[in-house]
Design an enzyme around this catalytic site. Structure first.
Site, short mmCIF file in Angstrom:
data_model
loop_
_atom_site.label_atom_id
_atom_site.label_comp_id
_atom_site.label_asym_id
_atom_site.label_seq_id
_atom_site.Cartn_x
_atom_site.Cartn_y
_atom_site.Cartn_z
N LYS A 252 0.72 -1.14 0.08
CA LYS A 252 -0.05 -0.09 0.15
C LYS A 252 0.85 1.36 0.11
O LYS A 252 1.98 1.21 0.82
CB LYS A 252 -1.11 0.26 1.43
CG LYS A 252 -1.89 -1.02 1.06
CD LYS A 252 -3.03 -1.00 0.08
CE LYS A 252 -3.99 -1.95 0.27
NZ LYS A 252 -5.20 -1.77 1.18
N GLN A 312 -1.36 -12.57 10.53
CA GLN A 312 -1.56 -12.73 9.15
C GLN A 312 -0.31 -12.33 8.20
O GLN A 312 0.53 -12.28 8.89
CB GLN A 312 -2.58 -11.45 8.87
CG GLN A 312 -2.11 -9.88 9.33
CD GLN A 312 -2.84 -8.81 9.56
OE1 GLN A 312 -4.03 -9.07 9.98
NE2 GLN A 312 -2.49 -7.75 9.37
N ASP A 347 -3.01 -6.78 0.23
CA ASP A 347 -1.46 -6.90 0.81
C ASP A 347 -1.55 -7.97 2.00
O ASP A 347 -0.34 -7.98 2.60
CB ASP A 347 -1.21 -5.55 1.17
CG ASP A 347 -2.05 -5.02 2.15
OD1 ASP A 347 -2.96 -5.10 2.38
OD2 ASP A 347 -1.22 -4.08 2.77
N ASP A 382 -3.73 -8.16 17.13
CA ASP A 382 -4.40 -7.36 16.46
C ASP A 382 -5.81 -8.20 15.92
O ASP A 382 -5.59 -9.40 15.56
CB ASP A 382 -3.48 -7.13 15.25
CG ASP A 382 -4.15 -6.08 14.14
OD1 ASP A 382 -4.39 -5.09 14.32
OD2 ASP A 382 -4.40 -6.57 12.83
N GLU A 411 -7.10 -6.10 20.77
CA GLU A 411 -7.52 -5.12 20.01
C GLU A 411 -8.88 -5.70 19.25
O GLU A 411 -8.86 -5.80 17.98
CB GLU A 411 -6.53 -4.65 19.10
CG GLU A 411 -6.71 -3.35 18.25
CD GLU A 411 -7.31 -3.64 16.91
OE1 GLU A 411 -7.75 -2.71 16.12
OE2 GLU A 411 -7.04 -4.56 16.32
N LYS A 521 0.28 4.57 9.23
CA LYS A 521 0.09 3.38 9.03
C LYS A 521 1.10 2.96 7.70
O LYS A 521 1.40 2.11 7.31
CB LYS A 521 -1.19 2.77 9.00
CG LYS A 521 -1.93 2.59 10.05
CD LYS A 521 -3.19 2.06 9.99
CE LYS A 521 -4.04 3.02 9.41
NZ LYS A 521 -5.56 2.40 9.25
N TYR A 522 1.24 4.25 6.71
CA TYR A 522 1.61 3.97 5.32
C TYR A 522 2.83 4.89 5.08
O TYR A 522 3.47 4.60 4.04
CB TYR A 522 0.62 4.22 4.35
CG TYR A 522 -0.85 3.49 4.74
CD1 TYR A 522 -0.95 2.19 4.42
CD2 TYR A 522 -1.78 4.23 5.11
CE1 TYR A 522 -2.22 1.41 4.82
CE2 TYR A 522 -3.06 3.61 5.62
CZ TYR A 522 -3.21 2.14 5.21
OH TYR A 522 -4.23 1.54 5.48
#
Length: 671
Positions: A252, A312, A347, A382, A411, A521-522
């Site tokens: 991303k 993940q 992703d 997460d 979370e 985050k990116y």
């Protein structure tokens, strides 16, 4: 009912007794049960507490303060591990005798009328003396002798009805028709599972800027330097988003763009690349040895490092080559990426826990143990509500067999059934819907619920996260940041701040969105905290004050005891917290409107703070140091331009009143 006497509705009892309730070392745990029998004879109960080493302590229970049908007591665990408790019911012939004798004397019956009663009483006191120490036994035998003496009736019974003897009998009761209850379990964790102040930062954003003003990728070394400021604000847990290699396939770009530029760093939650997976560190952050040094630095500063456990994988994670059975493989042979229709996350590959259960369980356990070996004892998990509950129950219990100190934070922004279900299967803490509770009524309902569910779940109140910039912070101005911090830091013993909150960052990516513009985050987001502080443009001092108050006051370190008090203004909320162990008491009054001054009369429920309605006392504002006279009804005015909240130190609650304050009407844990 399984015995001669009825023992029902024992609390805490979680999931029908299949799961332990929660507690921490030094916390007062209230225990209650409905105990009854036929007829008019008195019944009582004993609380039996068994420590992890098998040591047993017994306490005679008392009628609950506000529910005479319930028996009530409490205990304070002093060691980690699984504790057990049991409620035993028994007929209380001494209380029955005492009640009958008093009633008969009051209607004028004399010695002859009471001959059998007096002899029966003497025999009961002799029986009570059998298991008492010699000095106590002598007092009880003396009472028996008095009942058989030739003194006037009231003189004969006076010793038996005295306060001293009543207290002795409470410790040495005569128990008949003893009925044993069932054992119930309590998982006792270290205090940090309940009381901690979290600060979230991205290690990769700690590198500052180069000479051209471009962000420089941070390292574990630059992160170590950043921790000094975090510790100085009084935080004791620093949480890092994933520190692993980041996938390159379908990476991303900035602001969640589907197309990444050459220098885009990607999302840390897209874990795994040719550089490694969940047991590797991102090459630009440093080496595993560098991470170990960072953990050591944090510990020296009084900080625990919490790592993100995101189960993940990116498409180029090593698992995608070596363990395709960890995922869902589609008909065309490709691995299914994550979807939340209509959203797609190309992703990220979600794990399939039902394909090769034994292999995936073993691998994930290995990963957790790997990071424990690096010095990590706190994990922020997460989206655990998207993984099977039985997996979490297995993993957490297995880890706790050898590492009971490890803390897992869920979370999980999800419905109550899942949120509390995760608590039942072992999570120490959970995120909550605090972010979206903004009005007085919403906050009162929320605060009451989290206290009522303390045996099941411990809420960690984050004021913001990389995913969530609530509209109240976007539009409420700087006072709103202080308001939300004051609420989070005092409603729960667990609270958290994501970096940038102290700089009043409030710009969303678009209207009606809770995503930050230029989300960290990116991309890299270095910040100049020093300049902001020097310019007086930082909330750091206030955050430090809140954390200092929390450390100094046990009332703010416990979850169970909170009471909301009436105010005649919907913009003013008032609540008290009391620690039933120390008697420490705090009153919090907050103006929920960030733009206008408001006044109100605070009408205290005085018995909730261990006081009488007529009491007057002096309180100290722990934020400003100011002192005020206070009583049941007191006028307050709060201007957000000056002070958004009073955090007031109340008189210490008398020891004799503390246990009763821990009583709460039992909660239905089925939700």
């Amino acid at each position: 009912m399984t015995g001669r006497l009825a023992i029902e509705d024992v609390r805490p009892r979680i999931a029908g007794g299949s799961q332990p309730s929660k507690a921490v070392i030094g916390e007062m745990i209230p225990v209650s049960a409905l105990v009854w029998r036929e007829g008019h004879d008195a019944v009582s109960a004993t609380l039996n507490v068994i420590s992890p080493t098998g040591e047993v302590t017994r306490t005679t229970m008392e009628p609950a303060p506000f529910d005479q049908d319930k028996m009530f007591s409490s205990f304070v665990p002093d060691a980690l591990g699984t504790w057990k408790f049991r409620v035993d019911a028994w007929s209380d012939p001494m209380s029955t005798w005492r009640h009958a004798v008093i009633a008969k004397i009051e209607v004028g019956q004399d010695e002859d009328d009471l001959f059998n009663d007096l002899e029966h009483g003497a025999q009961l006191f002799e029986k009570a003396a059998e298991n008492a120490s010699k000095p106590t036994a002598q007092k009880l035998f003396a009472v028996a002798d008095s009942l058989r003496s030739n003194q006037p009736l009231r003189a004969r019974v006076a010793p038996a009805l005295s306060k001293e003897i009543h207290e002795i009998l409470h410790e040495h009761p005569v128990r008949e028709l003893l009925t044993r209850g069932q054992n119930h379990t309590v998982l006792v964790e270290r205090k940090k599972a309940q009381f901690s102040s979290w600060y979230e930062l991205f290690p990769r954003s700690t590198g500052g800027w180069d000479t051209d003003g471009n962000p420089v990728h941070g390292t574990f070394s630059t992160t170590a330097k950043a921790l000094k400021r975090v510790a100085a604000m009084g935080f004791d847990t620093v949480y890092f988003p994933p520190i692993h290699p980041i996938g390159e396939i379908h990476r991303k770009g900035k602001n969640n763009s589907l197309i990444a530029e050459a220098n885009d760093v990607g999302s840390p939650w897209a874990i795994g690349s040719a550089a490694g997976g969940h047991d590797a560190v991102h090459p630009q952050l440093g080496t595993l040895k560098d991470f170990q040094a960072l953990v050591s630095t944090a510990e020296e500063l009084g900080l625990s490092v919490a790592l993100d456990l995101a189960l993940q994988a990116a498409p180029d994670h090593p698992w995608a080559r070596t363990h395709q059975d960890f995922f869902t493989v589609l008909a065309d042979g490709t691995i299914a990426y994550a979807e939340n229709p209509p959203k797609k996350y190309q992703d990220i590959y979600p794990l399939n826990f039902d394909n090769n259960k034994s292999a995936i369980y073993a691998e994930l356990k290995r990963i957790v143990l790997f990071w424990i070996a690096q010095g990590v004892t706190v994990f922020r998990v997460d989206n655990p509500h998207t993984k099977p509950a039985n997996f979490w129950e297995w993993l957490i219990s297995t880890i706790h067999e050898t590492h009971p100190e490890v803390i897992f934070l869920a979370e999980a922004f999800t419905r109550p059934a899942r949120l509390y279900g995760l608590g039942k299967v072992g999570f120490s803490q959970s995120y909550t819907y605090f972010t979206w509770r903004t009005t007085k009524s919403e906050l009162e309902e929320f605060g009451t619920e989290i206290a009522a569910m303390a045996d099941v779940s411990r809420p960690n109140l984050f004021v913001n996260t990389p995913d969530i910039l609530h509209e109240s912070l976007q539009h409420g101005g700087r006072a709103m940041f202080a308001i939300r911090a004051a609420l989070a830091a005092t409603l729960s013993p667990l609270w958290g701040v994501y970096s940038g909150f102290e700089l009043y960052e409030n710009e969303a990516v678009s209207a009606n969105s809770e995503e930050y513009l230029d989300s960290e985050k990116y991309e890299l987001r270095p910040r100049d905290f020093t300049a902001a502080l020097e310019q007086g443009d930082s909330l750091e001092p206030y955050l430090g004050t809140l954390n200092a108050i929390r450390r100094a006051h046990p009332a703010l370190q416990q979850l169970r005891v909170i009471d909301f008090h009436s105010t005649d203004n919907e913009n003013i909320i008032a609540y008290s917290k009391v620690d039933p162990v120390s008697g420490d008491a705090i009153l919090v009054v907050i103006n929920l409107d960030p733009t206008h001054a408001h006044s109100a009369t605070v009408d205290l429920t005085m018995n909730a703070i261990g006081c009488e309605d007529v009491d007057h006392f002096t309180v100290t504002d722990l934020v400003t140091g100011a002192q005020f006279p206070w009583n049941k009804r007191t006028y307050v005015r709060l201007d957000p331009c000056a002070d958004v909240a009073h955090i007031l130190e109340l008189p210490v609650v008398e020891e004799s009143k503390r246990k009763a304050l821990s009583w709460r009407t039992p909660t239905d844990y089925s939700n």
